[in-house]
Design an enzyme around this catalytic site. Structure first.
Site, PDB file in Angstrom:
ATOM      1  N   CYS A  50     141.564  -0.182  25.167  1.00  0.00           N
ATOM      2  CA  CYS A  50     141.387  -0.711  26.524  1.00  0.00           C
ATOM      3  C   CYS A  50     141.095  -2.206  26.501  1.00  0.00           C
ATOM      4  O   CYS A  50     141.480  -2.935  27.420  1.00  0.00           O
ATOM      5  CB  CYS A  50     140.232   0.005  27.220  1.00  0.00           C
ATOM      6  SG  CYS A  50     140.498   1.761  27.491  1.00  0.00           S
ATOM      7  N   ASN A  51     140.395  -2.659  25.450  1.00  0.00           N
ATOM      8  CA  ASN A  51     139.884  -4.029  25.441  1.00  0.00           C
ATOM      9  C   ASN A  51     140.557  -4.948  24.439  1.00  0.00           C
ATOM     10  O   ASN A  51     140.138  -6.099  24.296  1.00  0.00           O
ATOM     11  CB  ASN A  51     138.378  -4.014  25.164  1.00  0.00           C
ATOM     12  CG  ASN A  51     137.610  -3.377  26.291  1.00  0.00           C
ATOM     13  OD1 ASN A  51     137.919  -3.587  27.453  1.00  0.00           O
ATOM     14  ND2 ASN A  51     136.615  -2.569  25.961  1.00  0.00           N
ATOM     15  N   ARG A  52     141.594  -4.479  23.744  1.00  0.00           N
ATOM     16  CA  ARG A  52     142.237  -5.355  22.759  1.00  0.00           C
ATOM     17  C   ARG A  52     143.603  -4.802  22.365  1.00  0.00           C
ATOM     18  O   ARG A  52     143.830  -3.588  22.377  1.00  0.00           O
ATOM     19  CB  ARG A  52     141.365  -5.514  21.513  1.00  0.00           C
ATOM     20  CG  ARG A  52     141.279  -4.281  20.623  1.00  0.00           C
ATOM     21  CD  ARG A  52     140.334  -4.479  19.434  1.00  0.00           C
ATOM     22  NE  ARG A  52     138.978  -4.702  19.899  1.00  0.00           N
ATOM     23  CZ  ARG A  52     138.326  -5.864  19.779  1.00  0.00           C
ATOM     24  NH1 ARG A  52     138.911  -6.893  19.193  1.00  0.00           N
ATOM     25  NH2 ARG A  52     137.091  -5.984  20.227  1.00  0.00           N
ATOM     26  N   GLY A 223     135.998   0.753  36.538  1.00  0.00           N
ATOM     27  CA  GLY A 223     136.338   0.480  35.141  1.00  0.00           C
ATOM     28  C   GLY A 223     136.244   1.760  34.337  1.00  0.00           C
ATOM     29  O   GLY A 223     135.266   2.499  34.458  1.00  0.00           O
TER      30      GLY A 223
END
Length: 470
Positions: A50-52, A223
């Site tokens: 999700c973040n990278r 989120g």
């Protein structure tokens, strides 16, 4: 050949760009094979969460490798490389190793210390192996990284760092709502102990005071990443009556909602959901505000005077600080949490893991330098053996009258002389290989003895035109 990582994460790119650059499990094998077909890439592993989205590679040359990987990321995201480049970071050799070790320990996560990343790195590595694209160079790197990650999560309390922030935030939010009854707390596990589950991966719950319960509260989570999932878990255990997950990507919202018996909605539903919620927890990682002053103000008339608390776990902020001025509205952000949290303990845990990473990186690089000398030593001894064999054959033709016993003595003496001559330099070059600049000794042996050039040469990092950015 050298190690390289090129990627983008929640610190360098907005959520929308991260979503464009993400690689699904079904698409990963094709991306890996496209990378392997590139001119300068020997091996590759794709880590997409999700973040990278990061591509780890063993490359022939630094600049060629950066170009090949950047082009691939541009194709994946559909974004022109000129526009994408400003969001990319590049790490080479030692810094690439340090970056992966930090990632797998949770130091580079939005939720510091979360252990979900450990399973994600393991899965990325296995996919690379299955595709036949992660060979010996990356296998050694990722196996070492996974060992470091396990040590960090079992020997320190790093797992608690991020979980503590969520737990304390919910406790403060519940206090603001005036809910003070007792319910069972989130289970606590010591380092190496039994853990709970976050997204299918073990994660230790926060060793902090029990958060005040949310009995009867409606909780809206904006989120659906690791932070949102942990917040949903904590809120559910704290007694929340209803949990709603809002996310830009419906599939991710549905997945987290299913895990925590919640309901998934889109971001377009925020006006109605804010109207109904008691507590709103936001952790999107977007570059701009997700909830502004006017959106909240429009919801207040229909709330009947009920208090509304926002818990902003994002950096940069998701929630407009101006909502604090609205009647009945409270906002708790990361700055407020740092004051309430035992920051000294969290800092201690983070520093302990950083020290572990530093030690492990140094050890890995020493082992890699020593390993790179080994082929040169093998080649040198093979060269010597070939020379000895040729000279003994020539001597045998000139001394045909020697019996087997005499010939055995002659051959043994010649081989002992050669072994003794080679012993000191080969042992010494292996000892020196672990030191900075030790690669040059292996190169000297290859030059002095004219060893075959197919022996893997060590290329140290040049003065790079492209600055490595974190």
């Amino acid at each position: 050949m050298s190690l390289l990582v090129v990627g983008l994460n929640h610190r360098t790119a907005p959520t929308s760009l991260l979503e464009q650059a993400s690689v699904s499990g079904d698409d990963t094998p094709k991306v890996l094979h496209d990378l392997a077909a590139a001119a300068h890439v020997n091996e590759a592993v794709v880590l997409s969460t999700c973040n990278r989205t990061e591509i780890y590679a063993d490359v022939e040359t630094f600049h060629g490798g950066v170009a090949d990987i950047s082009d691939q990321l541009s194709r994946i995201s559909g974004i022109d490389l000129g526009d994408l480049a400003g969001h990319l970071y590049v790490h080479h050799d030692a810094r690439a190793v340090g970056h992966l070790f930090s990632v797998v320990c949770g130091l580079d996560s939005m939720l510091v210390g979360e252990s979900q990343i450990l399973g994600q790195v393991r899965g990325a590595f296995r996919t690379g192996q299955s595709a036949g694209v992660a060979g010996s160079a990356l296998s050694g790197l990722f196996q070492a990284a996974l060992r470091v990650g396990k040590r960090a999560h079992s020997e320190t309390s790093i797992d608690a760092a991020g979980a503590s922030i969520v737990a304390v935030g919910i406790r403060l939010a519940a206090s603001s709502l005036g809910i003070l009854s007792e319910v069972p707390a989130v289970p606590v596990a010591p380092p190496g102990g039994v853990a709970g589950e976050l997204g299918g991966a073990a994660v230790l719950a926060a060793p902090v005071a029990e958060p005040p319960p949310l009995a009867g509260a409606r909780v809206l989570l904006i989120g659906a990443g690791a932070v949102g999932s942990l917040a949903a878990q904590t809120a559910r255990r704290a007694g929340a009556t209803e949990i709603v997950i809002a996310n830009r990507t419906p599939a991710r919202a549905a997945r987290v909602a299913e895990m925590h018996d919640g309901r998934a909605v889109g971001l377009t539903d925020l006006p109605h959901e804010i109207l109904m919620a008691d507590l709103v927890i936001s952790s999107t990682g977007a570059t701009g505000l997700v909830v502004d002053h006017d959106l909240v103000a429009a919801a207040l008339p229909g709330r009947g005077g009920r208090p509304l608390v926002f818990l902003d776990l994002a950096l940069p902020h998701d929630i407009d600080p101006g909502v604090r001025a609205l009647p009945g509205v409270s906002l708790i952000d990361l700055e407020a949490l740092r004051v309430a949290l035992d920051g000294a303990q969290v800092a201690h845990d983070v520093e302990a893991v950083r020290a572990l990473v530093s030690t492990e990186v140094a050890g890995f690089l020493d082992r890699r330098r020593a390993g790179r000398v080994a082929p040169t030593v093998v080649a040198l001894r093979a060269h010597a053996d070939s020379v000895v064999h040729g000279e003994l054959a020539r001597l045998h033709s000139r001394l045909p009258d020697l019996d087997d016993r005499e010939w055995e003595l002659v051959e043994g003496a010649v081989r002992r002389v050669v072994d003794k001559l080679l012993h000191a330099p080969t042992v010494r070059v292996q000892q020196l290989a672990g030191a900075p600049g030790g690669d040059s000794y292996a190169e000297a042996l290859r030059e002095l003895f004219d060893l075959p050039r197919e022996v893997p040469a060590v290329v140290s990092a040049p003065d790079l035109d492209l600055v490595e950015r974190s």
